[in-house]
Design a protein around this motif. Structure first.
Motif, mmCIF file in Angstrom:
data_model
loop_
_atom_site.group_PDB
_atom_site.id
_atom_site.type_symbol
_atom_site.label_atom_id
_atom_site.label_comp_id
_atom_site.label_asym_id
_atom_site.label_seq_id
_atom_site.Cartn_x
_atom_site.Cartn_y
_atom_site.Cartn_z
ATOM 1 N N THR A 1 -0.342 -5.870 -7.161
ATOM 2 C CA THR A 1 0.598 -5.054 -7.925
ATOM 3 C C THR A 1 0.389 -3.610 -7.485
ATOM 4 O OG1 THR A 1 0.492 -6.543 -9.815
ATOM 5 C CG2 THR A 1 1.337 -4.325 -10.230
ATOM 6 N N THR A 2 1.464 -2.991 -7.050
ATOM 7 C CA THR A 2 1.406 -1.627 -6.532
ATOM 8 C C THR A 2 2.700 -0.912 -6.883
ATOM 9 O OG1 THR A 2 0.967 -0.340 -4.520
ATOM 10 C CG2 THR A 2 2.340 -2.302 -4.272
ATOM 11 N N THR A 3 2.752 0.362 -6.627
ATOM 12 C CA THR A 3 3.983 1.120 -6.797
ATOM 13 C C THR A 3 4.443 1.565 -5.421
ATOM 14 O OG1 THR A 3 3.279 1.896 -8.976
ATOM 15 C CG2 THR A 3 5.043 3.134 -7.897
ATOM 16 N N ILE A 4 5.662 1.161 -5.067
ATOM 17 C CA ILE A 4 6.222 1.523 -3.770
ATOM 18 C C ILE A 4 7.531 2.265 -4.020
ATOM 19 C CG2 ILE A 4 7.119 0.708 -1.558
ATOM 20 C CD1 ILE A 4 5.269 -1.733 -1.859
ATOM 21 N N ASN A 5 7.587 3.488 -3.541
ATOM 22 C CA ASN A 5 8.781 4.330 -3.721
ATOM 23 C C ASN A 5 9.203 4.403 -5.184
ATOM 24 O OD1 ASN A 5 8.820 4.769 -0.931
ATOM 25 N ND2 ASN A 5 10.034 2.915 -0.611
ATOM 26 N N ASP B 1 8.749 2.363 -7.566
ATOM 27 C CA ASP B 1 9.058 1.082 -8.214
ATOM 28 C C ASP B 1 7.804 0.221 -8.257
ATOM 29 O OD1 ASP B 1 11.809 1.570 -8.606
ATOM 30 O OD2 ASP B 1 12.253 0.913 -6.559
ATOM 31 N N GLU B 2 7.456 -0.281 -9.450
ATOM 32 C CA GLU B 2 6.332 -1.209 -9.518
ATOM 33 C C GLU B 2 6.715 -2.470 -8.756
ATOM 34 O OE1 GLU B 2 3.840 -3.666 -12.792
ATOM 35 O OE2 GLU B 2 3.996 -1.501 -13.134
ATOM 36 N N THR B 3 5.828 -2.900 -7.893
ATOM 37 C CA THR B 3 6.117 -4.010 -6.985
ATOM 38 C C THR B 3 4.959 -5.000 -7.009
ATOM 39 O OG1 THR B 3 7.344 -2.492 -5.558
ATOM 40 C CG2 THR B 3 6.680 -4.593 -4.595
ATOM 41 N N ASP B 4 5.296 -6.273 -7.048
ATOM 42 C CA ASP B 4 4.310 -7.346 -6.936
ATOM 43 C C ASP B 4 4.620 -8.140 -5.675
ATOM 44 O OD1 ASP B 4 2.789 -7.354 -9.536
ATOM 45 O OD2 ASP B 4 4.824 -7.515 -10.322
ATOM 46 N N TYR B 5 3.565 -8.561 -5.002
ATOM 47 C CA TYR B 5 3.751 -9.459 -3.872
ATOM 48 C C TYR B 5 2.496 -10.301 -3.674
ATOM 49 C CZ TYR B 5 1.262 -5.738 -1.273
ATOM 50 O OH TYR B 5 0.368 -4.795 -0.855
ATOM 51 N N LEU C 1 8.932 -7.502 1.899
ATOM 52 C CA LEU C 1 9.633 -6.605 0.982
ATOM 53 C C LEU C 1 10.902 -5.996 1.583
ATOM 54 C CD1 LEU C 1 6.494 -4.792 -0.488
ATOM 55 C CD2 LEU C 1 7.738 -6.769 -1.432
#
Length: 159
Positions: free
Chosen positions: A7-11, A13-17, A33
């Motif tokens: 779980t991270t924040t990219i641009n 937006d919280e993002t899960d991968y 992504l």
């Protein structure tokens, strides 16, 4: 191999991968992504084409494991422009014809934006030093440096 949940924040937006333990951040950005702006130029951290900002620092995403992004904040070239408008650096790159093939351009733009956020009034020497980790095989650097310097001058004038 076991997959890791990140779980991270990219641009912003919280993002899960899910990623494999040996996948790089660049691989996940591009292949999972669909953030294909960052390019792989060398795979060894020498060219800067894959440069992103992680927690405020420039990072070659080909050298960072995707699992290391857990809890971090990442900015890619896709997060640079706001809506339909280009970022001022992107506009100046167009005006100064500071790009050709486009492989290096995303990394240079990300690095230049990071510089101007830290130092809105850089000297030409400081711009050249800051961008030294980004290799361009097509344009040379004169137009790139002029575009960054022009952006800095316009930003100062607007403040």
């Amino acid at each position: 191999m076991s997959r890791i949940h990140v779980t991270t924040t990219i641009n912003n937006d919280e993002t899960d991968y899910l990623c494999e333990t040996d996948e790089t951040l660049l691989d996940v950005l591009r292949d999972h992504l669909d953030l294909t702006g960052s390019k792989e130029g060398c795979g060894s951290g020498d060219c800067g084409a894959c440069t992103v900002v992680v927690d405020g620092r420039l990072v070659c995403s080909c050298l960072m494991l995707a699992a290391e992004a857990e809890g971090r904040t990442i900015e890619t070239i896709e997060g640079m422009a706001g809506g339909d408008a280009l970022h001022p650096l992107q506009q100046k790159f167009l005006e100064h014809a500071a790009l050709q093939c486009g492989i290096c351009t995303p990394g240079i733009l990300v690095a230049a934006k990071n510089l101007l956020e830290r130092n809105p009034n850089p000297s030409e020497e400081e711009v050249r030093y800051w961008l030294a980790g980004n290799l361009c095989r097509c344009t040379g650097y004169d137009k790139i440096i002029r575009a960054v310097m022009d952006t800095a001058a316009n930003t100062r004038g607007a403040a």
